[in-house]
Design a protein around this motif. Structure first.
Motif, PDB file in Angstrom:
ATOM      1  N   ALA A   1       0.834  -1.205   0.000  1.00  0.00           N
ATOM      2  CA  ALA A   1       0.000   0.000   0.000  1.00  0.00           C
ATOM      3  C   ALA A   1       0.867   1.253   0.000  1.00  0.00           C
ATOM      4  O   ALA A   1       0.594   2.223  -0.724  1.00  0.00           O
ATOM      5  CB  ALA A   1      -0.924  -0.004   1.207  1.00  0.00           C
ATOM      6  N   GLY A   2       1.919   1.238   0.798  1.00  0.00           N
ATOM      7  CA  GLY A   2       2.822   2.382   0.842  1.00  0.00           C
ATOM      8  C   GLY A   2       3.523   2.608  -0.474  1.00  0.00           C
ATOM      9  O   GLY A   2       3.683   3.749  -0.924  1.00  0.00           O
ATOM     10  N   ARG A   3       3.956   1.513  -1.101  1.00  0.00           N
ATOM     11  CA  ARG A   3       4.630   1.643  -2.387  1.00  0.00           C
ATOM     12  C   ARG A   3       3.695   2.268  -3.429  1.00  0.00           C
ATOM     13  O   ARG A   3       4.108   3.123  -4.214  1.00  0.00           O
ATOM     14  CB  ARG A   3       5.107   0.258  -2.840  1.00  0.00           C
ATOM     15  CG  ARG A   3       5.981   0.301  -4.095  1.00  0.00           C
ATOM     16  CD  ARG A   3       6.404  -1.096  -4.517  1.00  0.00           C
ATOM     17  NE  ARG A   3       7.270  -1.721  -3.528  1.00  0.00           N
ATOM     18  CZ  ARG A   3       6.935  -2.764  -2.786  1.00  0.00           C
ATOM     19  NH1 ARG A   3       5.735  -3.305  -2.916  1.00  0.00           N
ATOM     20  NH2 ARG A   3       7.780  -3.285  -1.929  1.00  0.00           N
ATOM     21  N   SER A   4       2.434   1.855  -3.423  1.00  0.00           N
ATOM     22  CA  SER A   4       1.470   2.374  -4.392  1.00  0.00           C
ATOM     23  C   SER A   4       1.220   3.863  -4.181  1.00  0.00           C
ATOM     24  O   SER A   4       1.275   4.657  -5.129  1.00  0.00           O
ATOM     25  CB  SER A   4       0.153   1.592  -4.271  1.00  0.00           C
ATOM     26  OG  SER A   4      -0.836   2.150  -5.095  1.00  0.00           O
ATOM     27  N   VAL A   5       0.935   4.258  -2.942  1.00  0.00           N
ATOM     28  CA  VAL A   5       0.650   5.666  -2.661  1.00  0.00           C
ATOM     29  C   VAL A   5       1.875   6.531  -2.920  1.00  0.00           C
ATOM     30  O   VAL A   5       1.776   7.623  -3.503  1.00  0.00           O
ATOM     31  CB  VAL A   5       0.155   5.827  -1.210  1.00  0.00           C
ATOM     32  CG1 VAL A   5       0.132   7.297  -0.792  1.00  0.00           C
ATOM     33  CG2 VAL A   5      -1.239   5.230  -1.063  1.00  0.00           C
TER      34      VAL A   5
END
Length: 458
Positions: free
Chosen positions: A214-218
């Motif tokens: 999720a962090g990588r995507s955001v």
């Protein structure tokens, strides 16, 4: 994932919610942007008054918010009540200190730069999107919202889909505390719609606490849009025990550090790295205390460990434990789900762990402890730093030379000596490596979503 309250104690659906329509979502973003135009001009005194009023409501309603948290994600009601009161402390802290943290920073001798006055000034950025997880459904939001609102920003909350009632309560309590409509809004939407919010030019920054994917995507989307982000992406914290440690106090704290929040905390101690000279003595104390814990209904005050928050979360724990056991690990207690309803998993201790097991590198988000025997401080540090995470860390030793070695060489955002890693409003919070970047809390946290403007007057 549906937006719904599903009680993890029983596995039963309690209440479901409709997603915002696209029109409703855009209206809320527009309201946030319009509100910021006026809210950013309010004084610290005005904001502090509203924040104190909200804190007073939160304190008065601590039992209500605790009930919501326990119902939606299964934390024990005692820990939920403590979380509510921690939110109160955080709100009051920023209400009292925001003006100090964001005061102008004048250059002592402006003539050095050919000016009569030169300074740095902190100013709010605008609407900030917070993508938040379920495990501390009030506190993790508040540690963003309190400083952001006190700085003059406005907040948009995309909370985890399994804690919608907590998310709506937060919106409501800020409104009742006197914050103008649009200052804090909950967005009941699925994760797939986050990208469109991040790409809206009216949303200027984002903060995320959650998984590494999720962090990588955001972060990737915000990087493409050139927008500021703060990331807290979990950890696999080491808990190191050296020969000089007070083993009774150490073992008692170790249990608390592992099973806090039913083992579902990013800064929970997960890997227990123990010097060979005290390994057997510590293990006896630790395993005995883990076995004595009461697992059951989180609404019972006597319960130590409630259910895991989601069915998938329990399945993930079981897969990692089964992988370790099949590769030769030894289970000293627990290790098997109980019969009956709900998503319970027992306090578990595993040892004889090798590098080829998933548990060596992966975070276990549940009440499972990994136990390692080491020969010296060098081997302890090697194992502690072996993961891709670097959020918190614990080391127990009364030797000052060893203490300094751990402070210097543990690759983590936080090092706690002879105590359990926790978050305080007064101390910066964040990690290294794949545990994320940026800082929450303390003065650093409120400044993350400010523009530090250079002012030069000739």
């Amino acid at each position: 994932m549906a937006i719904a309250t599903i009680n993890p104690t029983t596995g039963e659906a309690v209440k479901t919610f409709e997603e915002l329509s696209e029109t409703e979502l855009r209206q809320k973003i527009g309201l946030a942007f319009d509100r910021w135009q006026t809210y950013r001009t309010t004084s610290f005194e005005e904001r502090a008054g509203r924040m104190h009023a909200t804190a007073d409501l939160f304190e008065k309603e601590a039992d209500l918010s605790a009930e919501l948290m326990t119902t939606e994600m299964g934390k024990t009601v005692a820990s939920a009540r403590a979380e509510a009161l921690k939110c109160v402390h955080g709100m009051r802290y920023y209400a009292d200190h925001a003006a100090e943290f964001l005061a102008d920073e004048p250059l002592a001798d402006p003539s050095q730069v050919g000016a009569v006055r030169a300074l740095g000034r902190y100013q709010p950025l605008g609407p900030v999107l917070a993508v938040m997880p379920w495990n501390f459904p009030m506190w993790q939001v508040m540690r963003f919202a309190a400083p952001a609102l006190m700085a003059g920003n406005v907040a948009l909350l995309k909370h985890a889909s399994n804690v919608p009632q907590c998310a709506l309560y937060l919106q409501d309590v800020f409104r009742r505390g006197g914050f103008p409509e649009g200052c804090f809004q909950t967005l009941l939407i699925s994760s797939r719609r986050v990208e469109s919010i991040l790409r809206d030019p009216r949303v200027v920054a984002a903060t995320l606490t959650g998984s590494e994917p999720a962090g990588r995507s955001v972060a990737a989307i915000c990087g493409d849009e050139i927008k500021h982000t703060v990331m807290e992406l979990g950890g696999s914290d080491p808990f190191i025990v050296m020969p000089s440690a007070d083993l009774d106090r150490c073992a008692a704290t170790a249990v608390e550090a592992r099973v806090q929040n039913n083992g579902q905390s990013c800064i929970a101690a997960k890997r227990f790295i123990v010097h060979a000279d005290v390994f057997d003595a510590f293990t006896d104390r630790f395993v005995s205390r883990m076995r004595e814990l009461t697992v059951g209904d989180p609404f019972e005050e006597s319960t130590d460990v409630g259910p895991v928050a989601t069915e998938q979360g329990r399945a993930d724990i079981e897969e990692i434990v089964e992988d370790a056991v099949s590769a030769g690990a030894t289970v000293l207690c627990g290790g098997r789900r109980p019969d009956g309803p709900g998503w319970f998993y027992p306090p578990t201790v595993i040892t004889d762990i090798t590098r080829d097991m998933r548990i060596y590198l992966e975070e276990v988000f549940g009440p499972v402890a990994s136990l390692y025997r080491v020969a010296d401080i060098d081997q302890a540090l090697e194992i502690a730093n072996a993961t891709t995470f670097g959020l918190g860390s614990n080391a127990w030793t009364d030797d000052e030379v060893e203490q300094e070695r751990f402070i210097s060489d543990l690759d983590a955002g936080q090092v706690f000596i002879n105590g359990k890693t926790t978050s305080y409003p007064q101390l910066p919070f964040g990690g290294t490596k794949r545990s994320g970047y940026g800082r929450e809390l303390a003065a650093h946290g409120i400044r993350e979503f400010c523009n530090l403007k250079t002012v030069w007057v000739g």
